[in-house]
Design a protein around this motif. Sequence first.
Motif, mmCIF file in Angstrom:
data_model
loop_
_atom_site.group_PDB
_atom_site.id
_atom_site.type_symbol
_atom_site.label_atom_id
_atom_site.label_comp_id
_atom_site.label_asym_id
_atom_site.label_seq_id
_atom_site.Cartn_x
_atom_site.Cartn_y
_atom_site.Cartn_z
ATOM 1 N N CYS A 29 -14.380 51.861 3.460
ATOM 2 C CA CYS A 29 -15.629 52.600 3.255
ATOM 3 C C CYS A 29 -16.416 52.066 2.068
ATOM 4 O O CYS A 29 -17.649 51.975 2.132
ATOM 5 C CB CYS A 29 -15.344 54.089 3.078
ATOM 6 N N GLU A 30 -15.731 51.733 0.995
ATOM 7 C CA GLU A 30 -16.432 51.188 -0.166
ATOM 8 C C GLU A 30 -17.092 49.858 0.183
ATOM 9 O O GLU A 30 -18.240 49.599 -0.192
ATOM 10 C CB GLU A 30 -15.475 51.017 -1.354
ATOM 11 N N TRP A 31 -16.377 49.018 0.930
ATOM 12 C CA TRP A 31 -16.932 47.734 1.364
ATOM 13 C C TRP A 31 -18.130 47.966 2.283
ATOM 14 O O TRP A 31 -19.193 47.371 2.109
ATOM 15 C CB TRP A 31 -15.846 46.918 2.067
ATOM 16 N N CYS A 32 -17.953 48.845 3.268
ATOM 17 C CA CYS A 32 -19.010 49.128 4.229
ATOM 18 C C CYS A 32 -20.245 49.700 3.524
ATOM 19 O O CYS A 32 -21.375 49.260 3.779
ATOM 20 C CB CYS A 32 -18.495 50.089 5.299
ATOM 21 N N ALA A 33 -20.046 50.653 2.637
ATOM 22 C CA ALA A 33 -21.171 51.249 1.917
ATOM 23 C C ALA A 33 -21.914 50.204 1.094
ATOM 24 O O ALA A 33 -23.151 50.191 1.070
ATOM 25 C CB ALA A 33 -20.681 52.381 1.015
ATOM 26 N N ASP A 34 -21.177 49.326 0.453
ATOM 27 C CA ASP A 34 -21.804 48.275 -0.351
ATOM 28 C C ASP A 34 -22.639 47.343 0.522
ATOM 29 O O ASP A 34 -23.760 46.987 0.168
ATOM 30 C CB ASP A 34 -20.738 47.494 -1.116
ATOM 31 N N GLU A 35 -22.103 46.983 1.677
ATOM 32 C CA GLU A 35 -22.837 46.123 2.602
ATOM 33 C C GLU A 35 -24.056 46.850 3.176
ATOM 34 O O GLU A 35 -25.118 46.253 3.322
ATOM 35 C CB GLU A 35 -21.932 45.651 3.742
ATOM 36 N N ASP A 52 -18.886 59.465 1.026
ATOM 37 C CA ASP A 52 -18.188 60.758 1.096
ATOM 38 C C ASP A 52 -16.731 60.572 1.491
ATOM 39 O O ASP A 52 -15.826 61.167 0.892
ATOM 40 C CB ASP A 52 -18.865 61.690 2.112
ATOM 41 N N VAL A 53 -16.495 59.759 2.511
ATOM 42 C CA VAL A 53 -15.129 59.557 2.992
ATOM 43 C C VAL A 53 -14.279 58.838 1.956
ATOM 44 O O VAL A 53 -13.103 59.184 1.770
ATOM 45 C CB VAL A 53 -15.124 58.805 4.345
ATOM 46 N N ASP A 55 -14.436 59.085 -1.209
ATOM 47 C CA ASP A 55 -14.031 60.096 -2.188
ATOM 48 C C ASP A 55 -12.997 61.061 -1.605
ATOM 49 O O ASP A 55 -11.999 61.384 -2.263
ATOM 50 C CB ASP A 55 -15.249 60.886 -2.680
ATOM 51 N N LEU A 56 -13.222 61.530 -0.388
ATOM 52 C CA LEU A 56 -12.294 62.484 0.232
ATOM 53 C C LEU A 56 -10.910 61.880 0.469
ATOM 54 O O LEU A 56 -9.896 62.531 0.217
ATOM 55 C CB LEU A 56 -12.849 62.982 1.568
ATOM 56 N N THR A 57 -10.873 60.651 0.966
ATOM 57 C CA THR A 57 -9.575 60.056 1.287
ATOM 58 C C THR A 57 -8.755 59.763 0.038
ATOM 59 O O THR A 57 -7.542 59.980 0.037
ATOM 60 C CB THR A 57 -9.729 58.781 2.136
ATOM 61 N N THR A 58 -9.404 59.308 -1.018
ATOM 62 C CA THR A 58 -8.630 59.062 -2.246
ATOM 63 C C THR A 58 -8.158 60.379 -2.856
ATOM 64 O O THR A 58 -7.043 60.461 -3.362
ATOM 65 C CB THR A 58 -9.427 58.242 -3.284
ATOM 66 N N MET A 59 -8.996 61.414 -2.759
ATOM 67 C CA MET A 59 -8.580 62.724 -3.257
ATOM 68 C C MET A 59 -7.396 63.250 -2.436
ATOM 69 O O MET A 59 -6.426 63.763 -2.999
ATOM 70 C CB MET A 59 -9.726 63.729 -3.212
ATOM 71 N N HIS A 60 -7.475 63.099 -1.128
ATOM 72 C CA HIS A 60 -6.383 63.589 -0.287
ATOM 73 C C HIS A 60 -5.085 62.843 -0.588
ATOM 74 O O HIS A 60 -4.019 63.471 -0.685
ATOM 75 C CB HIS A 60 -6.742 63.469 1.193
ATOM 76 N N CYS A 82 -13.671 61.573 8.427
ATOM 77 C CA CYS A 82 -13.334 60.239 8.941
ATOM 78 C C CYS A 82 -13.858 60.059 10.358
ATOM 79 O O CYS A 82 -14.404 59.000 10.697
ATOM 80 C CB CYS A 82 -11.825 60.011 8.919
ATOM 81 N N GLU A 83 -13.707 61.074 11.189
ATOM 82 C CA GLU A 83 -14.185 60.986 12.572
ATOM 83 C C GLU A 83 -15.699 60.861 12.628
ATOM 84 O O GLU A 83 -16.241 60.047 13.381
ATOM 85 C CB GLU A 83 -13.697 62.192 13.366
ATOM 86 N N GLU A 84 -16.397 61.654 11.824
ATOM 87 C CA GLU A 84 -17.857 61.581 11.806
ATOM 88 C C GLU A 84 -18.331 60.222 11.318
ATOM 89 O O GLU A 84 -19.245 59.615 11.893
ATOM 90 C CB GLU A 84 -18.440 62.685 10.925
ATOM 91 N N CYS A 85 -17.706 59.724 10.279
ATOM 92 C CA CYS A 85 -18.091 58.426 9.725
ATOM 93 C C CYS A 85 -17.761 57.301 10.715
ATOM 94 O O CYS A 85 -18.548 56.365 10.876
ATOM 95 C CB CYS A 85 -17.386 58.206 8.386
ATOM 96 N N ALA A 86 -16.626 57.389 11.383
ATOM 97 C CA ALA A 86 -16.262 56.371 12.377
ATOM 98 C C ALA A 86 -17.296 56.315 13.493
ATOM 99 O O ALA A 86 -17.682 55.225 13.939
ATOM 100 C CB ALA A 86 -14.869 56.647 12.937
ATOM 101 N N GLU A 87 -17.748 57.477 13.940
ATOM 102 C CA GLU A 87 -18.774 57.518 14.985
ATOM 103 C C GLU A 87 -20.053 56.829 14.521
ATOM 104 O O GLU A 87 -20.677 56.085 15.283
ATOM 105 C CB GLU A 87 -19.071 58.960 15.380
ATOM 106 N N GLU A 88 -20.441 57.064 13.280
ATOM 107 C CA GLU A 88 -21.634 56.413 12.733
ATOM 108 C C GLU A 88 -21.421 54.910 12.623
ATOM 109 O O GLU A 88 -22.280 54.123 13.028
ATOM 110 C CB GLU A 88 -21.995 57.001 11.368
#
Length: 117
Positions: A29-35, A52-53, A55-60, A82-88
């Motif tokens: 996600c960090e790579w994707c967001a940066d790109e 958002d993901v 942050d959520l995944t590292t917190m989890h 994760c599901e919402e972001c994957a769909e996007e």
Amino acid sequence: MALTRIDHVSENEKMQECIDNCFEAAQACEWCADECAGEGEEMAECLRLCRDVADLTTMHARFMARDSNYSAELAEACAGACEECAEECERHDDEHCQVCADALRDCAETCRDMASA
């Protein structure tokens, strides 16, 4: 790889896999967001969801490592995000989006397992 010296993690293979998947999803996600940041307005939603993901995944993963009482609730939120972001991400042909979507699908699956555990 999840730290196997933590007893409650080393004794739970599903938790180990979820922690690993959470950190992998966060990296993707960090790579994707940066790109996406350099690709214009059409990628704004992808960028926002990826941040958002991440942050959520590292917190989890951190909540699981410390055996938090709130881990199951956070697992459910994490899986949904994760599901919402994957769909996007799947809407875009960029390699970073496709790699991210794959990592997110794996993470969502293991987070759902943790939520129902």
